[in-house]
Design an enzyme around this catalytic site. Sequence first.
Site, short mmCIF file in Angstrom:
data_model
loop_
_atom_site.label_atom_id
_atom_site.label_comp_id
_atom_site.label_asym_id
_atom_site.label_seq_id
_atom_site.Cartn_x
_atom_site.Cartn_y
_atom_site.Cartn_z
N GLU A 40 -4.18 1.81 13.33
CA GLU A 40 -3.68 0.55 12.76
C GLU A 40 -2.36 0.10 13.38
O GLU A 40 -2.12 -1.09 13.56
CB GLU A 40 -3.55 0.68 11.24
CG GLU A 40 -4.89 0.72 10.50
CD GLU A 40 -5.60 2.07 10.58
OE1 GLU A 40 -4.97 3.05 11.06
OE2 GLU A 40 -6.77 2.15 10.18
N GLN A 47 -9.10 -2.60 8.05
CA GLN A 47 -10.35 -2.40 7.31
C GLN A 47 -10.18 -2.44 5.79
O GLN A 47 -11.01 -2.98 5.09
CB GLN A 47 -10.98 -1.07 7.75
CG GLN A 47 -12.45 -1.02 7.54
CD GLN A 47 -13.10 -0.03 8.49
OE1 GLN A 47 -12.87 1.17 8.37
NE2 GLN A 47 -13.90 -0.52 9.41
N ALA A 54 -6.68 -2.76 2.84
CA ALA A 54 -5.23 -2.90 2.73
C ALA A 54 -4.54 -1.53 2.64
O ALA A 54 -3.44 -1.34 3.14
CB ALA A 54 -4.87 -3.77 1.53
N HIS A 103 -9.09 3.03 -1.34
CA HIS A 103 -9.71 1.81 -0.81
C HIS A 103 -9.39 0.60 -1.69
O HIS A 103 -9.97 -0.46 -1.48
CB HIS A 103 -11.22 1.96 -0.74
CG HIS A 103 -11.70 2.85 0.37
ND1 HIS A 103 -11.40 4.19 0.43
CD2 HIS A 103 -12.46 2.59 1.46
CE1 HIS A 103 -11.96 4.71 1.51
NE2 HIS A 103 -12.61 3.76 2.15
#
Lengths: 337, 352
Positions: A71, A93, A95, A140
Amino acid sequence: MTATEVRTGTGTRTMTMVAAINDALAVALERDAKVCLFGEDVGVMGGVFRATDGLQARFGRERVFDTPLAEAGIVGMGIGMGLAGMRPVAEIQFAGFLYPALDQILSHLGRYRHRTRGRFSVPMVIRAPYGGGVHTPEQHADSPEAVLAHVPGVKVVIPSSPTDAKGLLLAAIEDPDPVFFFESIKLYRSTKEEVPEGHYTVPLGKARLVREGDDVTVVCYGGMVEVCTKAADAARAHGIGVEVVDLRTLVPMDTETVLASVRKTGRVVIVTEAPRTGGFHNEIAALVAERALDSLLAPVVRVTGFDAPYPPFTSVEDTYRPNATRVAKAIKQVLDY
Amino acid sequence: MTEPQEQDMLTIIDASGGCVRPDLVPDEETLARLYRAMRRARHFDERAVVLHRQGRMGVYPPFGGMEASQAGTALALTHDDWLLPTYRDTGAALTYGLPISQIVLYWRTSPHGWAMPEGLKVLPFYIPIATQYPHAVGCALAERMQGRRNVAMAYIGDGGSSEGDFHEALNFAGALDAPCVFVLQNNGWAISVPTTAQTRAVNLSRRAEGYGIPGVRVDGNDIVAVHHVTREAVERARAGGGPTLIETVTYRVKPHTVSDDPGRYRTEDLTREWLEKDPVTRLRTYLTTRGLWDDAREDALTRDITQEFEAAVEEADRFSEPTPSEIVDHVFATPTPQLTEQRAQLLEEYGA
């Protein structure tokens, strides 16, 4: 294009929010050769939520491409592209996977225009699915918007409807400065509406009145708008007028719309699924305290997540994330004060 | 210098000024250009330290002793290419073409020093270590996407090669075939930590192998060798051959910054050894021995660069200090209502 879309005639199409985002990206790629999309699995696969579905096939591998899985590299590379004349749109993909890139974001993304006194800027958009409500695995479902809203020089946008998502995303891509675009995972496919075809923008920094009412103001954004609207409609059945203000963008914040509503109702509830301490909702509370204290008929009430990591435990997830019942209680609390 | 550090390292002009690879020596004009660039960089570095002592410049990280590594690499670029320097790469930036007055103003922490010149593709000195490396990948890809055959060159130190951004950028550049040249100046020290404590790796250019890209090791005090390998790397990148990592083996004979005291962490025995390998003296010896340089030419050059520097400082002196309200300028292209309000507040409180 996703299978959920139905063509309903000229001018508009029925779209989910993820389809509207896909459509916005296609429009942006079509209109401006400098727009490019990249991230993990955004190419052949079309992204884990299919937000970039079909775009590589349509616009080619040079403009829509997969990156290595890193990232900080994704954001750092995007900054370089923006500095050198492109309009990069990166997908992170989830936060909650953004954190390796925080050095790039805090040290450079929002600072470049300032540190070069306007000579260089980074017209970059970073999209990331955020928030809970769909029983994702651990880590997630984070809502880190306050972290980004605290960084000088970056804008933060969080849409709550398909029409807004498309118009705000196009405005974000056309903006000359970096914009975070957080997309509620819960809202990706939960509702459909008629969305204008082709190009249009929804300006950054303008809130939307989702419901009008004279008794209580509820300020919210993103995934919480659906929840607050439900609570407002339930209150309406009992003769209580709840005004739902969807901020749409945290930076810049539409303070005038918030203040006008609070001055009208005298009561305010602020709703977010982020943790309570240090969240962006506290900025709204501070604004009301500084500028509308005389109008208040009751103390400000916050409905938030908890000062604990988002729980991946399915049976209690809906307790952490505010629901219409909790919002209704808060509305009652400010009315009963 | 210990033996492993000299492994696989290209030298053309050795420490004594002798030539060990006559086949790789460029023409006289190039040699003169290389020498002039090093002298110009050294003059800046020496004068900058004096300006600091006089209170006319802020904290400054000197690069003296690394002129070959910085000028030799920067001279391999054209003004269509990108240069991404770190805070120690003033020598590279001024060789590339960043105006000296601008650099003085930058180290005076003046906003005029931050306002990079329009059209010049040099980014401001990078302070957070290694963060410039992914940017170089982006700049390089953006050039390709816009149909141009320009490259991006980014600098880093041995300490910086421990950061994740260094490794991510090398991997991205390899995977995406970015026209980048990554210059790793191994100067032996990351403030107080020697390279031997930084990593067990001895030959840092070999880190390139992990990313499937070429890695080159060069005598960082030999500008002829540095320039040679950099030109090869630039040409390869420009031709679509992808990125290269260049390790220039040099030494930080100076303190980390003008406020650092190296006596706290090192003895100067090794520094003295490295001073014997000085890059400027080395090339001057080579040129003088071959009748390509003499005292008259040296004096003329000194006059030129002294005049240039003094004029630049005078120019820097003409710029005014910033006003309080400038703090909130240039955050966004169009100020948000919040910034407009804060600017008004500053104007009200400070009147400027």
